[in-house]
Motif scaffolding. Structure first.
Motif, PDB file in Angstrom:
ATOM      1  N   SER A 300      21.893  28.758   7.383  1.00  0.00           N
ATOM      2  CA  SER A 300      23.218  29.016   7.832  1.00  0.00           C
ATOM      3  C   SER A 300      23.763  27.986   8.763  1.00  0.00           C
ATOM      4  O   SER A 300      24.476  27.258   8.090  1.00  0.00           O
ATOM      5  CB  SER A 300      23.851  30.319   7.768  1.00  0.00           C
ATOM      6  N   LEU A 301      22.682  27.794   9.691  1.00  0.00           N
ATOM      7  CA  LEU A 301      22.758  26.780  10.915  1.00  0.00           C
ATOM      8  C   LEU A 301      23.247  25.243  10.121  1.00  0.00           C
ATOM      9  O   LEU A 301      23.664  24.090   9.912  1.00  0.00           O
ATOM     10  CB  LEU A 301      22.027  26.866  11.971  1.00  0.00           C
ATOM     11  N   TYR A 302      21.907  24.788   9.341  1.00  0.00           N
ATOM     12  CA  TYR A 302      21.523  23.915   8.612  1.00  0.00           C
ATOM     13  C   TYR A 302      22.121  23.679   7.195  1.00  0.00           C
ATOM     14  O   TYR A 302      22.530  22.362   7.775  1.00  0.00           O
ATOM     15  CB  TYR A 302      20.227  24.245   7.683  1.00  0.00           C
ATOM     16  N   ALA A 303      22.441  24.169   6.954  1.00  0.00           N
ATOM     17  CA  ALA A 303      23.676  24.277   6.164  1.00  0.00           C
ATOM     18  C   ALA A 303      25.438  23.503   6.218  1.00  0.00           C
ATOM     19  O   ALA A 303      25.653  22.939   5.731  1.00  0.00           O
ATOM     20  CB  ALA A 303      23.836  25.241   4.638  1.00  0.00           C
ATOM     21  N   SER A 304      25.527  24.308   7.640  1.00  0.00           N
ATOM     22  CA  SER A 304      26.980  23.834   8.285  1.00  0.00           C
ATOM     23  C   SER A 304      27.028  22.696   8.468  1.00  0.00           C
ATOM     24  O   SER A 304      28.171  21.953   8.353  1.00  0.00           O
ATOM     25  CB  SER A 304      27.236  24.820   9.459  1.00  0.00           C
ATOM     26  N   ILE A 305      25.601  21.878   8.668  1.00  0.00           N
ATOM     27  CA  ILE A 305      25.596  20.219   9.367  1.00  0.00           C
ATOM     28  C   ILE A 305      26.295  19.496   8.028  1.00  0.00           C
ATOM     29  O   ILE A 305      27.424  18.636   8.867  1.00  0.00           O
ATOM     30  CB  ILE A 305      25.036  20.165  10.323  1.00  0.00           C
ATOM     31  N   PRO A 306      25.955  19.158   7.651  1.00  0.00           N
ATOM     32  CA  PRO A 306      26.183  18.544   6.028  1.00  0.00           C
ATOM     33  C   PRO A 306      27.586  18.958   5.947  1.00  0.00           C
ATOM     34  O   PRO A 306      28.285  18.567   5.261  1.00  0.00           O
ATOM     35  CB  PRO A 306      24.903  18.440   5.103  1.00  0.00           C
ATOM     36  N   VAL A 307      28.193  20.740   5.868  1.00  0.00           N
ATOM     37  CA  VAL A 307      29.560  20.294   5.167  1.00  0.00           C
ATOM     38  C   VAL A 307      30.310  20.350   6.052  1.00  0.00           C
ATOM     39  O   VAL A 307      31.245  19.622   5.350  1.00  0.00           O
ATOM     40  CB  VAL A 307      29.057  22.512   5.494  1.00  0.00           C
ATOM     41  N   PHE A 308      29.934  20.901   7.677  1.00  0.00           N
ATOM     42  CA  PHE A 308      31.173  20.068   8.473  1.00  0.00           C
ATOM     43  C   PHE A 308      31.530  18.677   7.938  1.00  0.00           C
ATOM     44  O   PHE A 308      32.865  18.160   8.501  1.00  0.00           O
ATOM     45  CB  PHE A 308      31.133  20.293   9.649  1.00  0.00           C
ATOM     46  N   SER A 309      30.902  17.673   8.178  1.00  0.00           N
ATOM     47  CA  SER A 309      30.396  16.174   8.617  1.00  0.00           C
ATOM     48  C   SER A 309      31.260  15.691   6.821  1.00  0.00           C
ATOM     49  O   SER A 309      32.035  14.768   7.112  1.00  0.00           O
ATOM     50  CB  SER A 309      28.868  15.291   8.314  1.00  0.00           C
ATOM     51  N   ILE A 310      30.766  16.611   6.086  1.00  0.00           N
ATOM     52  CA  ILE A 310      31.457  15.516   4.766  1.00  0.00           C
ATOM     53  C   ILE A 310      32.602  16.251   4.636  1.00  0.00           C
ATOM     54  O   ILE A 310      33.342  15.916   3.909  1.00  0.00           O
ATOM     55  CB  ILE A 310      30.822  17.020   3.808  1.00  0.00           C
ATOM     56  N   LEU A 311      33.440  18.061   5.280  1.00  0.00           N
ATOM     57  CA  LEU A 311      34.775  17.976   5.299  1.00  0.00           C
ATOM     58  C   LEU A 311      35.517  16.748   5.941  1.00  0.00           C
ATOM     59  O   LEU A 311      36.739  16.470   6.223  1.00  0.00           O
ATOM     60  CB  LEU A 311      35.283  19.790   5.972  1.00  0.00           C
ATOM     61  N   GLY A 312      34.446  16.844   7.094  1.00  0.00           N
ATOM     62  CA  GLY A 312      35.599  15.680   8.518  1.00  0.00           C
ATOM     63  C   GLY A 312      35.699  14.072   7.445  1.00  0.00           C
ATOM     64  O   GLY A 312      36.857  13.836   7.297  1.00  0.00           O
ATOM     65  N   PHE A 313      34.457  14.178   6.243  1.00  0.00           N
ATOM     66  CA  PHE A 313      35.236  12.465   5.924  1.00  0.00           C
ATOM     67  C   PHE A 313      36.259  13.036   5.058  1.00  0.00           C
ATOM     68  O   PHE A 313      37.362  12.083   4.538  1.00  0.00           O
ATOM     69  CB  PHE A 313      33.383  12.626   5.123  1.00  0.00           C
TER      70      PHE A 313
END
Lengths: 610, 157
Positions: A300-313
């Protein structure tokens, strides 16, 4: 004690009949695949975002340690020890607890219905990803080709593709509409794939799991690398991970953390019991439980990093687009030279012009651009709206889209294996079909019945129904079933007997942490969560977010929870709306235990039990 | 032969001009506005590139620019992909079902054969449901340590 031992030997003799895992890795991978699902990718980041970023980890880890891991170990242990599916296990522990097994079966069935529908949506997006350009990248043109379709122009192309081209959503849950044929086709193919993989139970899923469980991790790593190199990624990460400690005072946070753990670890579905029942009896289930639970949370934690960075983008890009649109409008209206207003001095110009020519500015109907607004993401919306939007902004978008949707599909598929196993194994034990009927036929019947039932989600109002199922099937029934699981094993089966069983299987007595959690902490925690959940639910009107081209938030319907008389009346009354039936099914799952208990008490009173 | 005459106005901050198109072939009459509008709509690209400007930077009042239509493939691509996936899945299911039926028939055939063999052999071991009776006697409530060890050998971790 002799009672326990006489259970041993017939079970051990019968193991020639029972299917087995090819090796331990297959078993671990199946459990990990079952636990790691779509929720790890979109539910956890969403919860993190609305509950104060990094601060959410505190209730999450607390719930994991005191509720998740003990229950996980419990389920694996009883499955491995008693070597039966959920119904058989609970009937063996006590006939009064048989309803818990039936409840698990029902929950597995209901969840697999709507879970596979989400996979059908994923499949639809996947097969649309092979086009150049991607169909959700641009709005389609209107009739006279002077502009875009208004519904699309007012919101975004991605929203339009999701709500109109994929779902063709109605504006109201009561407006059912027709079956959407493209969704029916996708649903059919999804159930066919599930059938293909579960055709022989764990013999076939055990082979498929090697691909479906490992592939998502590869893709997540690729997205992690890609996501961190995008502009605006750091803003996204900072925004979502910044802890807001005040949020911890809100009891809702703790409640959601507790329920998230259930759904995330796939507890109380019966699938874990089924999986571990195919193990050899002398397997270290304690180590397995801790390993798998931690792997799930780490994922879950590992998946949230690309998710959040792509959300920010995505948020940054949308914000820039909004600014650009406003700038063009202002430049055209005031006949200013091109590039006189840039993104960074937009606010100054806007303020100046608003004071000098307020009427002109008002007539332009400019949209106010707020970066925060673009950073908000919602559950299912995350995959189909936010991510798809981010993908079209990346070069090579077809490849990224295909990769992303195949990852989502395999994440969901491996969870579906567990769900189907949670239905198949108990059904085989109920002896509803004769032994001569091969397993292939039974799994085929399950898939067919599920497909036909799930057709209701392909209606125009289908996604609203799915939200209802998601909110109410994945919370209350699981809490109740898990509560009865823990109290049943600890107080009915006997904690001493259970500890001795675990010692026989793993070679060591469960230590202080397990004893305290099983006996006191987990049941108490679950009872508290249950009461809090019910209190919160009954305080407000249930509502759902609707997509209405006229942008009015439509309310609501009323569900009566925990009213046994209502449930009874709803089931009998011929005029029920679909909603009442749905809530009745859930209440049926909940009350399955109660009814069985009462039924047996009555039967015993009349001397009819064995 | 058409000719266009321009007049440039410098009242606004932007460069703007009015133009009239005349057709010398038809006695120097002005070409009607609707025809000019249609011509500009069709050739917007060329006019833009002549000025090295874009639709955003060159604006024709009262002529809103039409957007280029999206490329429509003859066969919807998604149906093709769907067909491919469908064929693969159906082939897989058929394969597994057929192999399952074959295994089932083979197992039936084999068990019929071993049943015949057992009838012919004259072993003193009495069987019940295929399990020798002496092992069944061990069910009397005691764990036989030897048996437990045997069990471990059969099911390696």
């Amino acid at each position: 004690m002799s009672n326990a031992q006489s259970l041993d030997i017939p079970e051990v003799l019968k193991e020639d009949d029972r299917p087995k895992w090819d090796n331990k890795f297959q078993y671990i991978l199946s459990c990990v695949g079952f636990a790691v699902g779509l929720g790890n990718v979109w539910r956890f980041p969403y919860l993190c975002q609305i509950y104060g970023g990094g601060a959410f980890l505190i209730p999450y880890v607390t719930a994991l340690i005191f509720e998740g891991i003990p229950l996980f170990h419990l389920e694996l242990a009883i499955g491995q020890r008693l070597r039966k599916g959920s119904i058989g296990v609970w009937n063996t522990i006590s006939p009064y607890l048989g309803g818990v097994g039936i409840g698990s079966l029902m929950v597995s069935f209901i969840v697999s219905l709507y879970y596979n529908t989400i996979l059908a949506w994923v499949m639809w997006y996947f097969i649309n990803s092979f086009q150049e350009p991607l169909p959700w990248s641009a709005c389609p043109l209107n009739g006279n080709r002077t502009g875009y379709i208004e519904e699309c122009h007012e919101s975004t192309a991605v929203n339009y593709f999701w709500y109109r081209r994929a779902l063709n959503i109605a504006s109201d849950i009561t407006d059912s509409g027709n079956l959407q044929w493209w969704l029916v086709l996708c649903l059919a193919i999804c159930w066919a794939i599930v059938y293909l993989c579960t055709i022989r139970g764990i013999e076939s899923t055990g082979k498929a799991i090697y691909v479906t469980a490992i592939f998502p991790y590869l893709v997540l790593t690729i997205f992690l690398i890609r996501g961190l190199t995008l502009p605006g990624a750091t803003e996204g990460l900072v925004y979502f991970f910044t802890p807001n400690m005040n949020i911890l005072k809100n009891p809702r946070v703790w409640l959601d953390a507790a329920t998230q753990i259930f759904f995330s670890l796939s507890l109380a579905f019966g699938g874990l019991i089924a999986f571990s029942s195919y193990n050899s009896p002398k397997n270290d289930c304690e180590k397995d439980a801790v390993t798998i639970a931690i792997v799930n949370s780490m994922t879950s934690l590992y998946a949230s990093i690309p998710v959040f960075s792509i959300l920010g983008f995505k948020a940054t890009t949308r914000y820039w687009d909004c600014l650009d649109r406003n700038i063009i409008g202002i430049i055209n209206e005031f006949d200013l030279p091109d590039q006189s207003i840039m993104r960074d001095n937009y606010t100054i110009w806007f303020g100046l012009l608003n004071t000098t020519h307020p009427k002109k500015i008002a007539s332009l109907k400019l949209r106010s651009c707020d970066l925060q607004e673009f950073l908000d993401a919602s559950g299912t919306g995350l995959a189909f709206i936010v991510f798809t939007e981010a993908i079209i902004l990346m070069p090579g978008s077809q490849g990224w889209a295909v990769l992303f949707f195949v990852m989502l599909f395999s994440l969901g598929l491996s969870s579906m294996f567990g769900n189907i196993e949670g239905i198949l194994t108990p059904l085989l034990e109920l002896h509803v079909v004769s032994k001569s009927v091969p397993k292939e036929v039974l799994s085929g019947v399950i898939c067919l019945v599920s497909f036909v039932t799930a057709l209701c989600f392909t209606l125009r109002s289908g996604s609203y129904w799915l939200e209802v199922f998601d909110s109410y099937a994945g919370s209350l029934p699981l809490l109740i079933i898990a509560f009865f699981e823990v109290t049943g094993v600890v107080y009915v089966y006997g904690i001493k007997r259970f500890s001795d069983d675990v010692k026989w299987m793993t070679g060591r007595q469960p230590n202080f942490y397990w004893q305290v959690s099983w006996r006191i902490i987990s049941p108490l925690l679950m009872l508290t969560v249950f009461i809090a959940f019910v209190t919160l639910q009954t305080q407000k009107q249930p509502s759902y977010g609707a997509w209405n081209p006229k942008y009015v938030c439509r309310p609501i319907f009323l569900i009566h929870l925990l009213s046994k008389n209502d449930c009874y009346n709803l089931l009998l009354s011929p005029d029920t709306s679909k909603l009442s039936i749905v809530s009745a099914i859930f209440e049926g799952a909940i009350w399955g235990t109660g009814v069985k208990i009462w039924g047996l008490v009555l039967l015993q009173a009349k001397g009819w039990t064995r | 032969m058409t000719s266009i005459s321009f007049s440039v106005r410098l009242e606004e901050e932007r460069v703007s001009f009015w133009f009239v198109v005349t057709d010398s072939a038809r006695n120097v009459t002005t070409v009607p506005g609707s025809e000019v509008e249609a011509a500009i709509r069709m050739n917007r690209n060329r006019i833009n590139s002549a000025f090295l400007l874009t639709d955003n930077t060159l604006q024709f009042l009262k002529i809103s620019s039409t957007l280029s239509p999206p490329i429509e493939p003859t066969v919807p691509v998604w149906l093709v992909v769907f067909g491919v996936v469908l064929c693969l899945v159906v082939a897989g299911i058929l394969l597994l079902v057929v192999s399952g039926i074959r295994q089932y028939k083979k197992k039936n055939h084999e068990s019929a054969e071993t049943g015949d063999l057992e009838d012919n052999s004259n072993t003193p071991v009495t069987t019940e449901n295929g399990i020798p009776c002496d092992i069944l006697d061990l069910k009397a409530g005691q764990i036989n340590g030897v048996y437990a060890a045997d069990d471990e050998r059969l099911t390696p971790l």
